[in-house]
Design an enzyme around this catalytic site. Structure first.
Site, PDB file in Angstrom:
ATOM      1  N   ASP A  52      83.235  35.070  39.168  1.00 47.13           N
ATOM      2  CA  ASP A  52      82.787  35.967  38.087  1.00 47.13           C
ATOM      3  C   ASP A  52      82.837  37.418  38.572  1.00 47.13           C
ATOM      4  O   ASP A  52      83.460  38.258  37.919  1.00 47.13           O
ATOM      5  CB  ASP A  52      81.399  35.577  37.564  1.00 47.13           C
ATOM      6  CG  ASP A  52      80.950  36.520  36.470  1.00 47.13           C
ATOM      7  OD1 ASP A  52      81.480  36.429  35.355  1.00 47.13           O
ATOM      8  OD2 ASP A  52      80.098  37.399  36.740  1.00 47.13           O
ATOM      9  N   SER A  64      73.690  37.471  17.482  1.00 45.74           N
ATOM     10  CA  SER A  64      73.172  36.903  18.713  1.00 45.74           C
ATOM     11  C   SER A  64      71.978  36.029  18.347  1.00 45.74           C
ATOM     12  O   SER A  64      71.163  36.422  17.515  1.00 45.74           O
ATOM     13  CB  SER A  64      72.750  38.039  19.654  1.00 45.74           C
ATOM     14  OG  SER A  64      72.782  37.658  21.000  1.00 45.74           O
ATOM     15  N   ARG A  65      71.911  34.841  18.965  1.00 46.59           N
ATOM     16  CA  ARG A  65      70.902  33.869  18.535  1.00 46.59           C
ATOM     17  C   ARG A  65      69.485  34.357  18.785  1.00 46.59           C
ATOM     18  O   ARG A  65      68.584  34.147  17.972  1.00 46.59           O
ATOM     19  CB  ARG A  65      71.127  32.540  19.263  1.00 46.59           C
ATOM     20  CG  ARG A  65      72.467  31.904  18.994  1.00 46.59           C
ATOM     21  CD  ARG A  65      72.804  30.891  20.055  1.00 46.59           C
ATOM     22  NE  ARG A  65      72.611  31.447  21.398  1.00 46.59           N
ATOM     23  CZ  ARG A  65      72.591  30.746  22.514  1.00 46.59           C
ATOM     24  NH1 ARG A  65      72.754  29.437  22.470  1.00 46.59           N
ATOM     25  NH2 ARG A  65      72.417  31.333  23.679  1.00 46.59           N
ATOM     26  N   ILE A  82      74.904  42.548  30.031  1.00 39.39           N
ATOM     27  CA  ILE A  82      75.966  43.567  30.073  1.00 39.39           C
ATOM     28  C   ILE A  82      75.971  44.433  28.819  1.00 39.39           C
ATOM     29  O   ILE A  82      76.361  45.606  28.869  1.00 39.39           O
ATOM     30  CB  ILE A  82      77.350  42.918  30.338  1.00 39.39           C
ATOM     31  CG1 ILE A  82      78.371  43.978  30.746  1.00 39.39           C
ATOM     32  CG2 ILE A  82      77.838  42.110  29.139  1.00 39.39           C
ATOM     33  CD1 ILE A  82      78.024  44.738  31.986  1.00 39.39           C
ATOM     34  N   LYS A 117      85.212  40.366  30.127  1.00 39.92           N
ATOM     35  CA  LYS A 117      85.922  39.609  31.148  1.00 39.92           C
ATOM     36  C   LYS A 117      85.063  38.422  31.571  1.00 39.92           C
ATOM     37  O   LYS A 117      83.839  38.541  31.514  1.00 39.92           O
ATOM     38  CB  LYS A 117      86.296  40.466  32.356  1.00 39.92           C
ATOM     39  CG  LYS A 117      85.167  41.271  32.966  1.00 39.92           C
ATOM     40  CD  LYS A 117      84.110  40.742  33.827  1.00 39.92           C
ATOM     41  CE  LYS A 117      84.160  39.596  34.707  1.00 39.92           C
ATOM     42  NZ  LYS A 117      82.873  39.420  35.452  1.00 39.92           N
TER      43      LYS A 117
HETATM   44  P1  NAP Z   1      74.089  36.827  29.694  1.00 41.62           P
HETATM   45  O1  NAP Z   1      73.134  37.961  29.596  1.00 41.62           O
HETATM   46  O2  NAP Z   1      73.675  35.608  30.432  1.00 41.62           O
HETATM   47  O3  NAP Z   1      74.616  36.336  28.265  1.00 41.62           O
HETATM   48  C1  NAP Z   1      74.907  37.218  27.199  1.00 41.62           C
HETATM   49  C2  NAP Z   1      74.385  36.643  25.901  1.00 41.62           C
HETATM   50  O4  NAP Z   1      75.238  35.588  25.465  1.00 41.62           O
HETATM   51  C3  NAP Z   1      73.021  35.975  26.013  1.00 41.62           C
HETATM   52  O5  NAP Z   1      71.967  36.900  25.991  1.00 41.62           O
HETATM   53  C4  NAP Z   1      73.018  35.048  24.810  1.00 41.62           C
HETATM   54  O6  NAP Z   1      72.501  35.726  23.667  1.00 41.62           O
HETATM   55  C5  NAP Z   1      74.488  34.739  24.610  1.00 41.62           C
HETATM   56  N1  NAP Z   1      74.713  33.346  24.997  1.00 41.62           N
HETATM   57  C6  NAP Z   1      74.295  32.730  26.110  1.00 41.62           C
HETATM   58  N2  NAP Z   1      74.621  31.418  26.070  1.00 41.62           N
HETATM   59  C7  NAP Z   1      75.252  31.234  24.900  1.00 41.62           C
HETATM   60  C8  NAP Z   1      75.785  30.097  24.248  1.00 41.62           C
HETATM   61  N3  NAP Z   1      75.705  28.889  24.797  1.00 41.62           N
HETATM   62  N4  NAP Z   1      76.386  30.275  23.047  1.00 41.62           N
HETATM   63  C9  NAP Z   1      76.438  31.472  22.469  1.00 41.62           C
HETATM   64  N5  NAP Z   1      75.903  32.589  23.034  1.00 41.62           N
HETATM   65  C10 NAP Z   1      75.322  32.464  24.225  1.00 41.62           C
HETATM   66  O7  NAP Z   1      75.471  37.317  30.355  1.00 41.62           O
HETATM   67  P2  NAP Z   1      75.980  38.760  30.769  1.00 41.62           P
HETATM   68  O8  NAP Z   1      75.603  39.040  32.177  1.00 41.62           O
HETATM   69  O9  NAP Z   1      75.670  39.765  29.730  1.00 41.62           O
HETATM   70  O10 NAP Z   1      77.549  38.451  30.805  1.00 41.62           O
HETATM   71  C11 NAP Z   1      78.268  38.175  29.624  1.00 41.62           C
HETATM   72  C12 NAP Z   1      79.742  38.386  29.894  1.00 41.62           C
HETATM   73  O11 NAP Z   1      79.946  39.731  30.382  1.00 41.62           O
HETATM   74  C13 NAP Z   1      80.293  37.449  30.985  1.00 41.62           C
HETATM   75  O12 NAP Z   1      81.597  37.057  30.662  1.00 41.62           O
HETATM   76  C14 NAP Z   1      80.279  38.308  32.246  1.00 41.62           C
HETATM   77  O13 NAP Z   1      81.270  37.919  33.179  1.00 41.62           O
HETATM   78  C15 NAP Z   1      80.584  39.681  31.650  1.00 41.62           C
HETATM   79  N6  NAP Z   1      80.089  40.785  32.479  1.00 41.62           N
HETATM   80  C16 NAP Z   1      78.823  40.763  32.992  1.00 41.62           C
HETATM   81  C17 NAP Z   1      78.406  41.792  33.845  1.00 41.62           C
HETATM   82  C18 NAP Z   1      77.027  41.832  34.448  1.00 41.62           C
HETATM   83  O14 NAP Z   1      76.764  42.680  35.316  1.00 41.62           O
HETATM   84  N7  NAP Z   1      76.094  41.018  34.009  1.00 41.62           N
HETATM   85  C19 NAP Z   1      79.289  42.823  34.155  1.00 41.62           C
HETATM   86  C20 NAP Z   1      80.536  42.855  33.552  1.00 41.62           C
HETATM   87  C21 NAP Z   1      80.926  41.830  32.720  1.00 41.62           C
HETATM   88  P3  NAP Z   1      71.704  34.883  22.529  1.00 41.62           P
HETATM   89  O15 NAP Z   1      70.833  33.896  23.245  1.00 41.62           O
HETATM   90  O16 NAP Z   1      70.937  35.944  21.800  1.00 41.62           O
HETATM   91  O17 NAP Z   1      72.771  34.227  21.694  1.00 41.62           O
END
Ligand code: NAP
Length: 307
Positions: A168, A36-37, A14, A90
């Site tokens: 989600d 970010s890790r 996101i 969110k």
């Molecule tokens: P994602 O790509 O799976 O995760 C975002 C980043 O969080 C990962 O790249 C990772 O970065 C870090 N992360 C993952 N596991 C972690 C852990 N155990 N501890 C600390 N950091 C961790 O997820 P995303 O799709 O971007 O979604 C993230 C949030 O945005 C969620 O709450 C989701 O509901 C919301 N969102 C997503 C979308 C969508 O379309 N994807 C849309 C609107 C809102 P590092 O490994 O570099 O730390």
């Protein structure tokens, strides 16, 4: 005015899809750093952890917390304790109580906290909200059906406790419904289908009502291939409304309504900067509360394993 020096924690899907373009398109912000890790944003100072970023001499006024909800509380707490304004993706947390804890902390430290609901910034939402103040809604049907394999490839956190499963995306629909309806709704019945090998639902059917007897039904399903559906259909005393594409198209009595073009995240970031400048917060947990109610009241049905 001096731009807000904004950092991002938890760089993933996101952040690249929405946050970076919205921040770079708004002269009121400068992207100052990431924490970010494993990931970063090209050309932006990168730190591995929140603690490392906060200890650096990079100037930071505000931080967007974009990691999955289960891992957000501790990072948000550190940011608030360091006096930074916080934007929570969110859902704002993995539990209602941790969000209340952060809200109290932000108030105590005098910083802004935004529990963001991007779907509330879809262009049809405020138009429909105004319409429903003049036309009493009788029946609301939410159909939110998408393909989890397409939208969440390799995201294990969505299947783990606190990851919400189909809620989600479903919580986005609930964020719209709770914004547009004039009365507070409450859940009366729910059925959650949980794959035999997972912890969170792949589908959910929900029924709500309110003090005036409005019928609200929601059908969330992550197994839809082909055309995706993010629709809300509303029958009022004298009109029929159809929000399509998550509130990016609106039809009133069969005629398409012309909507403003601003994107959800540009609008969200405009809202965040107004909150910061106005020294206020916006923390509405209603969508997350309805999800918690569904886990509490819902019948749990074991369904086919997800592979
Ligand atoms: P994602 O790509 O799976 O995760 C975002 C980043 O969080 C990962 O790249 C990772 O970065 C870090 N992360 C993952 N596991 C972690 C852990 N155990 N501890 C600390 N950091 C961790 O997820 P995303 O799709 O971007 O979604 C993230 C949030 O945005 C969620 O709450 C989701 O509901 C919301 N969102 C997503 C979308 C969508 O379309 N994807 C849309 C609107 C809102 P590092 O490994 O570099 O730390």
């Amino acid at each position: 005015m001096d731009p807000i020096q904004l950092a991002i924690a938890g760089v993933g899907k996101i952040v690249h899809d929405q946050h970076v373009p919205a921040i770079r398109g708004n002269a009121g912000y400068a992207l100052a750093a990431t924490a970010s890790r494993n990931n970063s944003v090209e050309g932006v100072p990168a730190y591995k952890t929140m603690a490392e970023m906060l200890a650096s001499d990079t100037r930071i006024d505000a931080i967007s917390l974009c990691m999955p909800p289960q891992y957000r509380y501790e990072a948000a707490r550190q940011a608030i304790c360091a006096g930074k304004h916080v934007f929570l993706e969110k859902p704002p947390g993995a539990t209602l109580s941790e969000v209340e804890s952060l809200k109290a902390l932000a108030a105590e430290r005098g910083v802004t906290m935004l529990a963001s609901w991007h779907s509330r910034h879809a262009p049809a939402v405020q138009v429909v909200k105004r319409h429903l103040q003049a036309h009493r809604p009788r029946r609301v049907r939410v159909i939110w059906r998408e393909d989890v394999r397409h939208w969440h490839p390799d995201q294990e956190w969505i299947w783990q406790p606190g990851g919400l499963g189909v809620f989600d995306p479903g919580i986005n629909a609930l964020s719209i419904v709770t914004e547009i309806l004039p009365e507070m709704i409450f859940l009366t019945k729910a059925a959650l289908e949980v794959p035999a090998n997972r912890q969170t639902p792949i589908a959910a059917r929900l029924a709500f009502t309110d003090a005036t007897g409005t019928e609200v039904e929601a059908d969330f399903d992550w197994r839809q291939t082909g055309e995706q559906t993010w629709d809300i259909v509303i029958d009022t005393d004298g009109s029929h409304l159809h929000l399509k594409k998550g509130g990016h198209e609106l039809w009133i009595d069969g005629a398409q309504y012309a909507l403003a073009a601003e994107g959800e995240y540009p609008s969200l970031y405009r809202h965040f900067s107004q909150l910061i400048r106005g020294k206020s917060s916006d923390v509405d947990v209603a969508p997350l509360r309805h999800v918690a109610d569904a886990f509490m009241l819902g019948q749990h049905i074991v369904t086919d394993a997800f592979v």
